[in-house]
Design a protein around this motif. Sequence first.
Motif, mmCIF file in Angstrom:
data_model
loop_
_atom_site.group_PDB
_atom_site.id
_atom_site.type_symbol
_atom_site.label_atom_id
_atom_site.label_comp_id
_atom_site.label_asym_id
_atom_site.label_seq_id
_atom_site.Cartn_x
_atom_site.Cartn_y
_atom_site.Cartn_z
ATOM 1 N N GLU A 76 43.554 -19.741 71.142
ATOM 2 C CA GLU A 76 42.398 -19.524 70.270
ATOM 3 C C GLU A 76 42.817 -19.348 68.821
ATOM 4 O OE1 GLU A 76 40.676 -15.579 71.781
ATOM 5 O OE2 GLU A 76 39.875 -15.715 69.728
ATOM 6 N N ARG A 77 41.924 -19.699 67.927
ATOM 7 C CA ARG A 77 42.227 -19.665 66.496
ATOM 8 C C ARG A 77 42.075 -18.253 65.924
ATOM 9 N NH1 ARG A 77 43.670 -23.843 68.038
ATOM 10 N NH2 ARG A 77 43.264 -25.928 67.202
ATOM 11 N N VAL A 78 43.027 -17.908 65.059
ATOM 12 C CA VAL A 78 42.930 -16.682 64.268
ATOM 13 C C VAL A 78 43.023 -17.143 62.811
ATOM 14 C CG1 VAL A 78 44.088 -14.517 63.649
ATOM 15 C CG2 VAL A 78 43.923 -15.208 66.062
ATOM 16 N N VAL A 79 41.998 -16.849 62.028
ATOM 17 C CA VAL A 79 41.890 -17.456 60.693
ATOM 18 C C VAL A 79 42.037 -16.392 59.607
ATOM 19 C CG1 VAL A 79 40.423 -18.839 59.163
ATOM 20 C CG2 VAL A 79 40.368 -19.230 61.644
ATOM 21 N N PHE A 80 43.079 -16.551 58.796
ATOM 22 C CA PHE A 80 43.321 -15.620 57.685
ATOM 23 C C PHE A 80 42.579 -16.106 56.450
ATOM 24 C CE2 PHE A 80 46.787 -15.075 60.601
ATOM 25 C CZ PHE A 80 46.924 -13.702 60.648
ATOM 26 N N ASP A 81 41.926 -15.163 55.797
ATOM 27 C CA ASP A 81 41.083 -15.515 54.657
ATOM 28 C C ASP A 81 41.888 -15.526 53.355
ATOM 29 O OD1 ASP A 81 38.809 -16.198 53.377
ATOM 30 O OD2 ASP A 81 37.879 -14.212 53.431
ATOM 31 N N ASP A 82 41.413 -16.288 52.400
ATOM 32 C CA ASP A 82 41.940 -16.300 51.029
ATOM 33 C C ASP A 82 43.448 -16.577 51.001
ATOM 34 O OD1 ASP A 82 41.887 -16.156 48.307
ATOM 35 O OD2 ASP A 82 41.902 -13.970 48.203
ATOM 36 N N MET A 83 43.817 -17.712 51.551
ATOM 37 C CA MET A 83 45.243 -18.033 51.715
ATOM 38 C C MET A 83 45.644 -19.293 50.957
ATOM 39 S SD MET A 83 47.253 -16.112 53.416
ATOM 40 C CE MET A 83 46.892 -14.431 53.855
ATOM 41 N N ILE A 84 45.041 -19.505 49.790
ATOM 42 C CA ILE A 84 45.382 -20.722 49.045
ATOM 43 C C ILE A 84 46.305 -20.412 47.858
ATOM 44 C CG2 ILE A 84 44.439 -22.669 47.736
ATOM 45 C CD1 ILE A 84 43.927 -22.770 50.810
ATOM 46 N N HIS A 85 45.952 -19.425 47.024
ATOM 47 C CA HIS A 85 46.808 -19.151 45.858
ATOM 48 C C HIS A 85 48.054 -18.365 46.294
ATOM 49 C CE1 HIS A 85 45.341 -14.942 45.603
ATOM 50 N NE2 HIS A 85 44.285 -15.486 46.177
ATOM 51 N N TYR A 86 49.168 -18.701 45.661
ATOM 52 C CA TYR A 86 50.463 -18.051 45.934
ATOM 53 C C TYR A 86 50.863 -18.102 47.412
ATOM 54 C CZ TYR A 86 50.537 -16.491 41.121
ATOM 55 O OH TYR A 86 50.568 -16.477 39.752
ATOM 56 N N THR A 87 50.417 -19.125 48.146
ATOM 57 C CA THR A 87 50.921 -19.296 49.521
ATOM 58 C C THR A 87 51.723 -20.598 49.593
ATOM 59 O OG1 THR A 87 48.783 -20.268 50.098
ATOM 60 C CG2 THR A 87 49.142 -17.964 50.724
ATOM 61 N N MET A 88 51.033 -21.733 49.495
ATOM 62 C CA MET A 88 51.737 -23.026 49.613
ATOM 63 C C MET A 88 52.883 -23.132 48.621
ATOM 64 S SD MET A 88 48.480 -25.491 50.030
ATOM 65 C CE MET A 88 47.167 -24.391 49.620
ATOM 66 N N VAL A 89 52.721 -22.509 47.446
ATOM 67 C CA VAL A 89 53.780 -22.576 46.432
ATOM 68 C C VAL A 89 54.992 -21.726 46.813
ATOM 69 C CG1 VAL A 89 52.252 -23.113 44.489
ATOM 70 C CG2 VAL A 89 52.642 -20.717 45.113
ATOM 71 N N LYS A 90 54.828 -20.856 47.785
ATOM 72 C CA LYS A 90 55.908 -19.917 48.100
ATOM 73 C C LYS A 90 56.457 -20.063 49.507
ATOM 74 C CE LYS A 90 55.475 -15.724 45.491
ATOM 75 N NZ LYS A 90 55.224 -14.278 45.594
ATOM 76 N N THR A 91 55.919 -20.972 50.292
ATOM 77 C CA THR A 91 56.339 -21.013 51.696
ATOM 78 C C THR A 91 57.797 -21.465 51.838
ATOM 79 O OG1 THR A 91 55.497 -23.252 51.861
ATOM 80 C CG2 THR A 91 54.045 -21.493 52.618
ATOM 81 N N THR A 92 58.386 -21.136 52.967
ATOM 82 C CA THR A 92 59.750 -21.565 53.278
ATOM 83 C C THR A 92 59.774 -22.143 54.700
ATOM 84 O OG1 THR A 92 60.469 -19.533 54.362
ATOM 85 C CG2 THR A 92 60.638 -19.601 51.953
ATOM 86 N N PHE A 93 60.924 -22.710 55.027
ATOM 87 C CA PHE A 93 61.131 -23.222 56.393
ATOM 88 C C PHE A 93 62.002 -22.249 57.193
ATOM 89 C CE2 PHE A 93 59.843 -27.148 54.331
ATOM 90 C CZ PHE A 93 59.110 -27.778 55.312
ATOM 91 N N PHE A 94 61.944 -20.985 56.834
ATOM 92 C CA PHE A 94 62.755 -19.962 57.506
ATOM 93 C C PHE A 94 62.634 -20.094 59.033
ATOM 94 C CE2 PHE A 94 63.003 -15.260 58.704
ATOM 95 C CZ PHE A 94 64.385 -15.252 58.715
ATOM 96 N N ASN A 95 63.776 -20.044 59.693
ATOM 97 C CA ASN A 95 63.846 -20.206 61.155
ATOM 98 C C ASN A 95 63.463 -21.617 61.603
ATOM 99 O OD1 ASN A 95 63.295 -17.355 63.325
ATOM 100 N ND2 ASN A 95 64.390 -17.376 61.402
#
Length: 402
Positions: A351-370
């Motif tokens: 089932e989906r769990v949806v986090f709100d307000d996840m556009i600014h300062y997310t995609m620009v900061k993501t990593t491929f950790f693990n």
Amino acid sequence: MTTLPQAQAFPIQLPEVYPADQIPWDTIPSPAFVLDESRLRRNLSLISQVQDLSGAQIIVAFKGFSMFSAFPWLREYGISGATASSLNEALLAKQELRGEVHVYAPAYSDAEFPQLMELADHLSFNSFSQWERFKPQVMAARAAGKQVGIGIRINPEYAEVETDLYNPAGPFSRLGVTRSNFRPELLDGVDGLHFHTLCEKDADTLERTLEVVERNFGEFLPQMQWVNFGGGHLMTREGYDTDRLIRVVRAFREKWQVEVILEPGSAFGWGTGWLVSSVLDVVENGKQIALLDVSVSAHMPDVLEMPYRPNVLGAGRAGELAHDYLLGGTTCLAGDVIDEYSFDHALTVGERVVFDDMIHYTMVKTTFFNGVKHPDIGIWHQKGEYQIVREFGYDQFRAKLS
Ligand SMILES: Cc1ncc(COP(=O)(O)O)c(C=O)c1O
């Protein structure tokens, strides 16, 4: 400072947004960052009205928001440029936004400066030593016909930022020149001042900051053509006093006869979308723990850095609804846990769990950790259709390594 009468109001009209509860979340492949076109349009509409009413130029800070598949909409709403904090961001501004390129970084390298100069319409230095170092290149470029505004970043030593990590005016800050280090004798060739001391603030903070800027640096303003008020103006947050921002900017422009530039990042992406995840497993260790196909450290690092608790659609605080869960991520970092939430039903795998307000300062900061699966980037269009604009796989993970 002189402000226009408090009573002056500037009504702003905003378009409706797509109701989040009508989005069929189960049909969206997980994990995914999902930008909502209608919410972005609402922000852009507000920003462009503020731009028109205040007379400021409002550019987008790529460090907070650089989802280039959305740039056609930025252009549509009259966003005429971006502020880049690196050569890569400057290239993105030139190639994808195709507007003015403003550049500021705490320090430039000899290797990158020539290319930055070629790209920049405005370039601000963090120190007089860097200005002295690169001034010959700037002057040579200007002599060859290049038009480039040159600014010095000042540190007003005044900020209302509670978190040290985000306070550029705190003790021993390396960001900007303080009044005691300011070198008026080196201002020849400089036509602007830049400051950035706000973080998710309202216009009253800006007004108080400007009083300090005027008190400490006012004597240099008559020789400037522009002043960049940095970012941190969260004008798209509900309750932000846009009337006040417009009054303050107008008064400053009138008093000092300068162009005013605002370069928010968060305000563009604020409240414009979600991170869609799904439940991979539920385990029990004193509490119910749901393992999701996203990671707090790899995909929403600000939750750990700031820190803050993101909202989850349909969920409450622990104890508010019938079923409590710790929501955790897929990396093996022990602290890859978002927080405890409650739901009105027992969570099930898939089932989906949806986090709100996840556009600014997310995609620009993501990593491929693990090496964990990186969320897709998608757009929920206002006509009610979902488009995946980018998927990530082994190639992207491998490309960052050697
Ligand atoms: C120099 C500068 N300008 C603009 C911004 C954008 O700020 P925000 O995203 O809070 O609006 C930042 C953020 O750190 C910054 O350092």
